[in-house]
Write an enzyme that holds these catalytic residues in place. Structure first.
Site, mmCIF file in Angstrom:
data_model
loop_
_atom_site.group_PDB
_atom_site.id
_atom_site.type_symbol
_atom_site.label_atom_id
_atom_site.label_comp_id
_atom_site.label_asym_id
_atom_site.label_seq_id
_atom_site.Cartn_x
_atom_site.Cartn_y
_atom_site.Cartn_z
ATOM 1 N N HIS A 14 0.823 -1.207 0.000
ATOM 2 C CA HIS A 14 0.000 0.000 0.000
ATOM 3 C C HIS A 14 0.864 1.267 0.000
ATOM 4 C CE1 HIS A 14 -3.554 -2.334 2.037
ATOM 5 N NE2 HIS A 14 -3.310 -2.723 0.808
HETATM 6 C C1 LIG Z 1 0.187 -7.479 -4.515
HETATM 7 C C2 LIG Z 1 -0.689 -6.324 -4.150
HETATM 8 C C3 LIG Z 1 -1.825 -6.536 -3.375
HETATM 9 C C4 LIG Z 1 -2.666 -5.479 -3.035
HETATM 10 N N1 LIG Z 1 -3.839 -5.730 -2.399
HETATM 11 C C5 LIG Z 1 -4.743 -4.741 -2.259
HETATM 12 C C6 LIG Z 1 -6.054 -5.017 -1.811
HETATM 13 O O1 LIG Z 1 -6.424 -6.170 -1.563
HETATM 14 N N2 LIG Z 1 -6.922 -3.971 -1.668
HETATM 15 C C7 LIG Z 1 -6.551 -2.695 -1.956
HETATM 16 O O2 LIG Z 1 -7.373 -1.791 -1.784
HETATM 17 N N3 LIG Z 1 -5.322 -2.409 -2.392
HETATM 18 C C8 LIG Z 1 -4.421 -3.406 -2.580
HETATM 19 N N4 LIG Z 1 -3.192 -3.125 -3.109
HETATM 20 C C9 LIG Z 1 -2.840 -1.715 -3.353
HETATM 21 C C10 LIG Z 1 -3.546 -1.087 -4.541
HETATM 22 O O3 LIG Z 1 -3.692 -2.017 -5.584
HETATM 23 C C11 LIG Z 1 -2.746 0.136 -4.984
HETATM 24 O O4 LIG Z 1 -2.701 1.066 -3.928
HETATM 25 C C12 LIG Z 1 -3.326 0.853 -6.185
HETATM 26 O O5 LIG Z 1 -3.559 -0.055 -7.231
HETATM 27 C C13 LIG Z 1 -2.375 1.934 -6.633
HETATM 28 O O6 LIG Z 1 -2.923 2.612 -7.723
HETATM 29 P P1 LIG Z 1 -2.064 3.655 -8.560
HETATM 30 O O7 LIG Z 1 -2.944 4.137 -9.643
HETATM 31 O O8 LIG Z 1 -1.474 4.644 -7.636
HETATM 32 O O9 LIG Z 1 -0.843 2.831 -9.129
HETATM 33 P P2 LIG Z 1 -0.843 1.532 -10.073
HETATM 34 O O10 LIG Z 1 -2.157 0.866 -10.056
HETATM 35 O O11 LIG Z 1 0.352 0.751 -9.701
HETATM 36 O O12 LIG Z 1 -0.686 2.130 -11.524
HETATM 37 C C14 LIG Z 1 0.479 2.668 -12.047
HETATM 38 C C15 LIG Z 1 0.508 2.340 -13.527
HETATM 39 O O13 LIG Z 1 1.472 3.150 -14.156
HETATM 40 C C16 LIG Z 1 2.255 2.351 -14.999
HETATM 41 N N5 LIG Z 1 3.543 3.027 -15.105
HETATM 42 C C17 LIG Z 1 4.422 3.286 -14.114
HETATM 43 N N6 LIG Z 1 5.464 3.956 -14.585
HETATM 44 C C18 LIG Z 1 5.243 4.145 -15.906
HETATM 45 C C19 LIG Z 1 5.957 4.779 -16.937
HETATM 46 N N7 LIG Z 1 7.122 5.391 -16.715
HETATM 47 N N8 LIG Z 1 5.437 4.759 -18.194
HETATM 48 C C20 LIG Z 1 4.254 4.161 -18.444
HETATM 49 N N9 LIG Z 1 3.531 3.549 -17.494
HETATM 50 C C21 LIG Z 1 4.027 3.549 -16.243
HETATM 51 C C22 LIG Z 1 2.310 1.014 -14.347
HETATM 52 O O14 LIG Z 1 2.643 -0.017 -15.259
HETATM 53 C C23 LIG Z 1 0.899 0.894 -13.801
HETATM 54 O O15 LIG Z 1 0.025 0.338 -14.737
HETATM 55 C C24 LIG Z 1 -2.338 -4.167 -3.450
HETATM 56 C C25 LIG Z 1 -1.200 -3.941 -4.226
HETATM 57 C C26 LIG Z 1 -0.389 -5.006 -4.601
HETATM 58 C C27 LIG Z 1 0.801 -4.738 -5.472
#
Ligand SMILES: Cc1cc2nc3c(=O)[nH]c(=O)nc-3n(C[C@H](O)[C@H](O)[C@H](O)COP(=O)(O)OP(=O)(O)OC[C@H]3O[C@@H](n4cnc5c(N)ncnc54)[C@H](O)[C@@H]3O)c2cc1C
Ligand SMILES: *[C@@H]1O[C@H](CO)[C@@H](O)[C@H](O)[C@H]1NC(C)=O
Ligand SMILES: *[C@@H]1O[C@H](CO)[C@@H](O)[C@H](O)[C@H]1NC(C)=O
Ligand SMILES: *[C@@H]1O[C@H](CO)[C@@H](O)[C@H](O)[C@H]1NC(C)=O
Length: 625
Positions: free
Chosen positions: A553
């Site tokens: 997280h």
């Molecule tokens: C194993 C795991 C289990 C989890 N379990 C839970 C759960 O059960 N419940 C819950 O609420 N949360 C859970 N989480 C946390 C939750 O999924 C994350 O907090 C949330 O998805 C983050 O969203 P985000 O949009 O910030 O980042 P992300 O969803 O990580 O999105 C970032 C995106 O940007 C892309 N990216 C990054 N850098 C670049 C770049 N330079 N160029 C192009 N693309 C790029 C990545 O490929 C990715 O697709 C979990 C996370 C993980 C990893």
């Protein structure tokens, strides 16, 4: 049989993704039928060098998918969405296989720097930090748990000067995304119906669900909707799930709109730099790499970074937005001197404890996930494979170490897993968590194979940590993973709270409800902690520091704070301070981590970000949610 099935799964997933560029479409065909009519393959688009778009969104993760959707609701705007990964597939759809996915190229594969007080006995003595690199981002790797946190978590954000972020102001955005499939909650004023994101219970009832509920009641806790009025209590996990299958943010928000003419998605494209004019301090485009070719695209209106807590912070810094002294070390010209990378917060959990029951058929390991019967049940969206990451129960409790006087604010969460690490004879879970084979066999081999199968887990999670870490560059090149200092348990109160969590679990196990099955803790001491008296506070502190793992997280590296607050990177309108045309909208903007799994909060942030952008460009926003 089970081993064989695991082997097949791992090799199929790996094979698919080694040649993922060619097989992107092919794997999509293997997603199960019947498919929701809104779902389908997202076409790939390769922009021309210097092609112009109104908006460029970096990262199609939890947040990016929502933003691309909401911005393309405006017909006169066109949007380019840049994503480093490709499509989801059949395996990533299966809720219980969440841990598999971290072994595939769908995971960026970050690791932490060595930690003085955590992950001390894990592989390489570091913490593993999986992050999604796929359409849907970490919402494809995650455990599907849908949990928003406590109202005061958001009122705290507002109290820090972030106007517009109090609970009353953000609750509509949680509801806007949501399509609650749980009948008894459809009339709740806390839930939404008709949004893009399906929230359901796993259709499967673990045999442990009932004792868990009864245990809570014995201890004086209510069984409730933890996304409703009150958080403290016991519950069955609500999940981002559609008919027993994962409902990632890509499936929810991107697939239904994949043919909008004003949306282009470029896959397998990794942004290497946000282009910012150093004189006007205006972001005008993005440079990215696709199939070894460098392409520059231009933004007429704005660039939005939704690359996640690790990606966004790293990308800002390599683009000249960050702490000046740190950027200078790498010869990066500082365009805005801002504390990017600080304020890294996360949730740790202790998952080493295994509880043994004296009956078969109670736990997941015992059910043999791969029996043809279980597989067949899954094809119709039923059965144990639909358990979100294997979780069968959640509880939120308040320990005596909590710094909150407010007894309605939990500081520890308990997550009940339908199986335990002890049952992981094949080693999938171990690989996810970074647990060494040596540690595994030392700890659990005293259990006979049968007893290992009859174990489950209840893991305490530190949901209100005080310790804060920092993300730093390793090089000026985005391809080099950053240095991540998590600093778990730097504040010793955090360690004591975790021990209080272990004690709380002992109480749950001690209830009549669990003693009916003779439930007992596996008592072989953890390697490295043998010198402490078993079950003393010191023993648990040792065990927690040896093998605690992250719940993934990570948040807070581009902190939201009003102008004039030296800790802030983005404003309450999510604009990067001192730069025009650049916003950050993802988990990184959270000023303080909420007492919840973070995915729901990220979606809320993205929904609100889209409205802020529309407001700033004078687009009328519909308020009918
Ligand atoms: C194993 C795991 C289990 C989890 N379990 C839970 C759960 O059960 N419940 C819950 O609420 N949360 C859970 N989480 C946390 C939750 O999924 C994350 O907090 C949330 O998805 C983050 O969203 P985000 O949009 O910030 O980042 P992300 O969803 O990580 O999105 C970032 C995106 O940007 C892309 N990216 C990054 N850098 C670049 C770049 N330079 N160029 C192009 N693309 C790029 C990545 O490929 C990715 O697709 C979990 C996370 C993980 C990893
Ligand atoms: C929800 O409210 C509507 C109208 O008030 C009612 O008809 C319906 O039965 C209610 N549904 C549930 C599940 O309570
Ligand atoms: C891309 O570049 C890397 C290193 O520069 C090289 O190893 C690889 O073979 C190239 N791939 C393609 C598809 O050209
Ligand atoms: C399991 O333990 C309980 C409590 O000790 C006992 O009543 C029960 O008979 C045991 N069941 C089996 C199958 O051994």
């Amino acid at each position: 049989m089970r081993w064989f099935f695991y082997l097949v799964c791992v090799s199929v997933v790996n094979a698919t993704f080694d040649s993922r560029r060619f097989l992107d479409y092919w794997t999509d065909l293997f997603r199960p039928l019947p498919r929701n009519p809104r779902e389908g393959f997202i076409p790939d688009y390769t922009p021309e060098n210097q092609e112009e778009f109104d908006f460029i969104v970096i990262g199609a993760g939890s947040a990016g998918a929502v933003i691309a959707n909401r911005l393309t609701e405006v017909p006169q705007w066109n949007v380019l969405l840049i994503e480093s990964g490709g499509n989801e597939n059949f395996f990533s759809d299966i809720p219980i296989f969440a841990s598999f996915l971290s072994l595939t190229p769908m995971n960026w594969g970050y690791i932490s720097m060595p930690e003085p007080r955590a992950c001390r006995d894990l592989r390489g003595k570091v913490c593993f930090l999986p992050r999604g690199r796929v359409l849907g981002g970490s919402s494809v790797l995650n455990f599907l748990i849908y949990q928003r946190g406590h109202p005061e978590d958001y009122n705290d954000w507002a109290r820090m000067g972030n106007e517009g972020w109090s609970y009353d102001q953000i609750l509509p955005y949680f509801k806007k995304s949501e399509n609650i499939g749980i009948k008894e909650l459809q009339n709740s004023s806390y839930h939404g119906v008709g949004g893009y994101l399906d929230i359901q219970y796993s259709p499967y009832h673990s045999p442990l669900e009932k004792p868990f509920r009864q245990a809570g009641e014995e201890l004086g806790y209510k069984w409730r909707d933890p996304n409703g009025e009150k958080l403290i209590g016991f519950s069955k996990p609500q999940a981002t799930m559609r008919k027993g299958r994962r409902c990632s943010s890509s499936k929810a928000f991107l697939e239904p709109i994949r043919f909008r003419p004003n949306l282009k998605v470029t896959k397998f494209s990794t942004a290497s730099k946000i282009l910012i004019d150093p004189h006007t301090k205006t972001a005008y485009g993005v440079e990215f790499t696709k199939r070894n070719k460098s392409i520059q695209v231009r933004a007429r209106r704005e660039v939005v970074s939704s690359a996640g807590s690790i990606g966004s912070a790293q990308l800002l810094m390599v683009s000249g937005v960050g702490p000046k002294d740190h950027l200078q070390e790498f010869g990066i010209n500082t365009i805005a001197d801002l504390p990017v990378g600080y304020n890294l917060q996360d949730h740790v959990t202790f998952s080493g404890n295994a509880f043994i029951v004296n009956q078969t058929g109670m736990t997941m390991n015992d059910l043999s996930a791969a029996s043809p019967f279980v597989a067949a049940a899954y094809m119709s969206g039923q059965g144990p494979l639909t358990l979100p990451g294997g979780a069968a129960g959640l509880a939120f409790v308040h320990t005596k170490f909590s710094r909150d006087q407010d007894l309605t604010r939990p500081d520890v969460e308990l997550v009940m897993g339908a199986g335990s690490l002890a049952g992981d004879a094949v080693g999938i879970l171990r690989s996810l968590l970074g647990v060494t084979d040596e540690w595994y066999w030392k700890t659990y081999s005293s259990l006979s194979f049968g007893a290992r199968q009859r174990t489950f887990s209840i893991n305490p999670v530190l949901i209100r940590p005080n310790s804060v870490g920092r993300l730093m560059l390793r090089s000026p090149n985005f391809a080099d993973h950053p240095k991540i200092h998590l600093n778990y348990f730097a504040d010793l109160n955090d360690l004591r709270t975790m021990v209080a969590g272990v004690r709380m679990v002992e109480k749950v196990i001690g209830t009549k409800a669990f003693q009916r099955f003779g439930t007992k803790l596996h008592t072989t001491p953890f390697p490295g902690c043998e010198s402490f008296v078993f079950d003393s506070d010191e023993y648990w502190e040792c065990a927690i520091m040896q093998t605690s793992i992250t719940l993934d997280h990570q948040v807070g590296t581009c902190k939201m704070a009003p102008e004039g607050d030296p800790t802030g990177v983005v404003s309450p309108r999510l604009q990067v301070h001192g730069i025009r045309g650049l916003r950050v909208a993802d988990a990184s903007i959270m000023p303080r981590i909420p007492a919840a799994h973070t995915h729901a909060a990220v979606l809320m942030i993205a929904e609100k970000a889209a409205d802020l952008i529309k407001e700033d460009w004078k687009i009328p926003i519909s308020k009918n949610y």
